[in-house]
Scaffold this motif. Structure first.
Motif, PDB file in Angstrom:
ATOM      1  N   ILE A  52       0.948  -1.226   0.087  1.00  0.00           N
ATOM      2  CA  ILE A  52       0.119  -0.069   0.011  1.00  0.00           C
ATOM      3  C   ILE A  52       1.077   1.181  -0.123  1.00  0.00           C
ATOM      4  O   ILE A  52       1.729   1.441   0.668  1.00  0.00           O
ATOM      5  CB  ILE A  52      -0.860   0.040   1.129  1.00  0.00           C
ATOM      6  N   THR A  53       0.584   2.259  -0.753  1.00  0.00           N
ATOM      7  CA  THR A  53       1.212   3.525  -0.905  1.00  0.00           C
ATOM      8  C   THR A  53       0.595   4.521  -1.161  1.00  0.00           C
ATOM      9  O   THR A  53      -0.577   4.589  -1.803  1.00  0.00           O
ATOM     10  CB  THR A  53       2.673   3.204  -2.073  1.00  0.00           C
ATOM     11  N   ASP A  54       1.224   5.742  -0.329  1.00  0.00           N
ATOM     12  CA  ASP A  54       0.511   6.958  -0.822  1.00  0.00           C
ATOM     13  C   ASP A  54       1.401   7.823  -1.188  1.00  0.00           C
ATOM     14  O   ASP A  54       1.306   9.328  -1.408  1.00  0.00           O
ATOM     15  CB  ASP A  54      -0.265   7.761   0.546  1.00  0.00           C
ATOM     16  N   TYR A  55       2.606   7.410  -1.655  1.00  0.00           N
ATOM     17  CA  TYR A  55       3.631   8.046  -2.523  1.00  0.00           C
ATOM     18  C   TYR A  55       4.183   9.324  -1.451  1.00  0.00           C
ATOM     19  O   TYR A  55       4.693  10.265  -1.999  1.00  0.00           O
ATOM     20  CB  TYR A  55       3.118   8.688  -3.661  1.00  0.00           C
ATOM     21  N   GLY A  56       3.987   9.258  -0.194  1.00  0.00           N
ATOM     22  CA  GLY A  56       4.432   9.949   0.826  1.00  0.00           C
ATOM     23  C   GLY A  56       3.533  11.514   0.829  1.00  0.00           C
ATOM     24  O   GLY A  56       3.775  12.417   1.564  1.00  0.00           O
ATOM     25  N   GLY A  57       2.518  11.329   0.062  1.00  0.00           N
ATOM     26  CA  GLY A  57       1.711  12.591  -0.012  1.00  0.00           C
ATOM     27  C   GLY A  57       0.690  12.546   1.073  1.00  0.00           C
ATOM     28  O   GLY A  57      -0.176  13.784   1.352  1.00  0.00           O
ATOM     29  N   PRO A 202       8.707   9.357  -2.857  1.00  0.00           N
ATOM     30  CA  PRO A 202       9.081   8.192  -2.319  1.00  0.00           C
ATOM     31  C   PRO A 202       8.156   7.135  -2.944  1.00  0.00           C
ATOM     32  O   PRO A 202       7.021   7.255  -3.043  1.00  0.00           O
ATOM     33  CB  PRO A 202       8.824   8.314  -0.797  1.00  0.00           C
ATOM     34  N   ARG A 203       8.499   5.739  -3.005  1.00  0.00           N
ATOM     35  CA  ARG A 203       7.581   4.906  -3.355  1.00  0.00           C
ATOM     36  C   ARG A 203       6.870   4.132  -2.413  1.00  0.00           C
ATOM     37  O   ARG A 203       5.953   3.730  -2.481  1.00  0.00           O
ATOM     38  CB  ARG A 203       8.709   3.811  -4.128  1.00  0.00           C
ATOM     39  N   PHE A 204       7.555   4.199  -1.279  1.00  0.00           N
ATOM     40  CA  PHE A 204       7.040   3.279  -0.162  1.00  0.00           C
ATOM     41  C   PHE A 204       6.412   4.383   0.907  1.00  0.00           C
ATOM     42  O   PHE A 204       7.106   5.501   1.162  1.00  0.00           O
ATOM     43  CB  PHE A 204       7.866   2.428   0.634  1.00  0.00           C
ATOM     44  N   THR A 205       5.572   3.925   1.676  1.00  0.00           N
ATOM     45  CA  THR A 205       4.839   4.768   2.735  1.00  0.00           C
ATOM     46  C   THR A 205       5.317   4.545   3.980  1.00  0.00           C
ATOM     47  O   THR A 205       5.903   3.480   4.354  1.00  0.00           O
ATOM     48  CB  THR A 205       3.283   4.220   2.732  1.00  0.00           C
TER      49      THR A 205
END
Length: 226
Positions: A52-57, A202-205
């Motif tokens: 699961i990622t939010d791309y750091g947003g 960033p790819r990971f959360t």
């Protein structure tokens, strides 16, 4: 992202996939403790499982993605040109949820709309120096047919349709009309090094551990299974 929110997203993703009569492999349902077993080393080493990622947003609903890696080879095998040189994923793109503009240094991939709404893929070509070119047209293959779009052109894939993307094909995507179940068939996947975002992301959360994990993410493996 809060771990409690990740748990909720994972449970919703599991149900969404099941709704398409797609049966996940047994390791999709392993508890964090079960993944520690020596017989699951292959799963951990090849980073199979949930992501699961939010791309750091910090706003998953607006920019984010749920993924499940079903199988994955190794870069060593890919470099040798033999063995398990491929990977397969499932992705869930929610309506208007952006997976941001990126390309891959090594990976080629087929992105397949497996069901749901329309998958919109925004495309750019690369300039000679490898950056996203704002003016060059881009040509991709869709189910065996070459299609050329202007820079920033939006390819719309109905269920069953797909596009082949090669290194240097810049792409962002989202679902339109209804959430999409997406298949990805590719060469070996290495999310640690092979994603190039424009602008950089960033790819990971980063996870805020406000609750115990329901399932571990692939990015959890080094910390939780050390």
């Amino acid at each position: 992202m809060k771990r409690s929110a990740i748990n909720d997203i994972l449970q919703a993703a599991d149900a969404f996939i099941a709704g398409f009569q797609f049966a996940l492999p047994p390791f999709a349902h392993l508890s964090p403790d079960a993944l520690r077993g020596s017989d699951h080393a292959h799963i951990r080493d090849r980073r199979l499982g949930w992501d699961i990622t939010d791309y750091g947003g910090g706003d998953f609903a607006t920019m984010g993605l749920a993924l499940f890696t079903l199988r994955n080879g190794t870069l060593a095998e890919l470099q040798q040109g033999r063995g398990m040189v491929y990977a397969e994923k499932l992705l869930i793109s929610r309506v208007d949820q952006l997976s941001p503009m990126h390309t891959h240094a090594v990976k080629s991939e087929d992105i397949i709309n497996r069901g749901g709404g329309i998958l919109v893929v925004e495309l750019f070509a690369s300039s000679p120096d490898g950056h996203r070119d704002p003016s060059l047209p881009v040509t991709v293959t869709c189910d065996g047919i070459a299609r050329t779009l202007p820079a920033g052109g939006k390819l719309k894939l109905a269920p069953g349709e797909s596009v082949t993307l090669r290194p240097g094909d810049w792409h962002a995507f989202w679902a339109e009309g209804a959430d999409c179940l997406i298949g990805e068939v590719s060469t070996v996947n290495d999310d640690e090094t092979d994603n190039i975002f424009d602008p950089p992301l960033p790819r990971f959360t980063k996870v805020d551990e406000d609750a115990p994990p329901w399932r571990l993410l692939v990015s959890d493996y080094p910390l939780h299974l050390a």
